[in-house]
Design a protein around this motif. Structure first.
Motif, short mmCIF file in Angstrom:
data_model
loop_
_atom_site.label_atom_id
_atom_site.label_comp_id
_atom_site.label_asym_id
_atom_site.label_seq_id
_atom_site.Cartn_x
_atom_site.Cartn_y
_atom_site.Cartn_z
N ARG A 289 0.57 4.22 -2.63
CA ARG A 289 0.66 5.46 -2.40
C ARG A 289 1.72 6.52 -2.72
O ARG A 289 1.35 7.41 -3.31
N GLN B 195 1.19 7.01 -6.75
CA GLN B 195 0.02 7.72 -6.84
C GLN B 195 0.45 9.26 -6.72
O GLN B 195 0.22 10.32 -7.38
N GLU B 196 1.04 9.39 -5.37
CA GLU B 196 1.44 10.93 -4.91
C GLU B 196 2.72 11.56 -5.84
O GLU B 196 2.81 12.71 -6.01
N LYS C 120 0.74 -1.13 0.08
CA LYS C 120 0.17 0.08 0.08
C LYS C 120 0.85 1.36 0.00
O LYS C 120 0.43 2.06 -0.76
#
Length: 316
Positions: A165, A168-169, A161
């Protein structure tokens, strides 16, 4: 940069092969050639050595050795291709698994979190998908499964995860340092003396190189390639490899009972003389990378191949 490698269990492995001077031996993981040179030293002019490796740097050294010694044949290939060798053509087969010191210590290869470099991890950088490219496209479920099964990481879901994350960021993880930082933020507790990224790096490397699948194929091929009386020697460096090797040797060292015909005499085992050897305390003191090594060996019997030679499947 000078990259060195100290061959683990060198003398023990060569002794376990029980070398016949005129025999044919296969070093399926040439690496930097430590085992190969020790084998050649025991062969007569009529003896032969076939070496495998998929690392271009290792193959360069293997070809240099072959140019100087006509007894050496070189295969730029994974040991997963051992089944292509002629049946009952070898008197001994050596597999020295894992990553060599030069691979770990070269930042350009991307195997280690101790040096910042491109996140590659491929044994052969000219083939397949790099670790960075896989992490850029893998789903959270896929990453969790790989990190859990191949790294035995109890925080696998948290690591997966965190990688998702991060991409994506800020975009995909591209360097070893970036991945190590993401993992450090996701692993809640650390084992004493071990970096939190250790298990994740191991898992991704094993997956990218399909190492356990290749090992299973090589073990199965050994039953066919070895002559009766031929010796199989395998050195492993982590529990998944060693568990797979141990299970394979034990399964083929006992009669294969056909449950569909329990009254029929089972065929004789394909392997015998199964043994286990660990590095000496002195070797571990001299070379800390030897501390996790386990060597297992066995002798190919004269039993014919049959149903007992089928693969022992699973992820180890």
């Amino acid at each position: 940069m000078t990259l060195t490698h100290r061959t683990v269990l060198l003398n023990e492995a060569v002794e376990a092969l029980q070398i016949q001077p005129d025999g044919h031996y296969i070093d399926a993981t040439f690496g930097r050639g430590g085992h190969s040179r020790a084998i050649l030293a025991r062969l007569s002019p009529a003896g032969r050595l076939t070496v495998f490796d998929r690392d271009p740097a290792a193959i360069e050294g293997a070809r240099a050795l072959a140019a100087a010694d006509a007894r050496v044949d070189v295969r730029h290939a994974s040991f997963a291709t051992l089944a292509d060798e002629p049946a009952e053509s070898a008197d001994g087969l050596l597999l020295d698994l894992g990553v060599s010191s030069p691979q770990l210590d070269d930042p350009a290869r991307g195997f280690s979190f101790r040096h910042d470099g491109p996140l590659d991890m491929r044994m052969d950088p000219t083939r397949g998908i790099s670790a960075a490219d896989w992490l850029a496209t893998a789903t959270v479920a896929e990453m969790t499964e790989v990190i859990r099964d191949y790294g035995e990481e109890r925080f696998a879901a948290s690591v997966a995860k965190a990688i998702d994350r991060r991409r994506q960021e800020r975009g995909p993880v591209r360097t070893t340092r970036e991945l190590a930082e993401v993992v450090a933020g996701a692993v809640k507790t650390r084992e004493p003396g071990k970096d939190p990224a250790t298990r994740t790096f191991q898992a991704i490397r094993i997956h990218v190189n399909a190492e356990l699948e290749a090992l299973q194929r090589a073990l199965n091929a050994a039953l066919r390639v070895l002559r009766p009386g031929g010796r199989l020697v395998v050195i492993s460096f982590h529990s998944l490899e060693d568990r797979l090797v141990k299970r394979f040797l034990v399964a083929h060292a006992r009669p294969a009972v056909d449950r569909r015909a329990p009254m029929v005499e089972p065929p004789p085992p394909l392997l015998a003389d199964v043994s286990r050897t660990l590095p000496s305390a002195q070797e571990v003191a001299d070379n800390p990378r030897a501390r996790s090594a386990v060597m297992r060996s066995a002798t190919r019997t004269a039993a014919p191949l049959g149903a007992a030679a089928m693969a022992i499947g699973g992820r180890g």
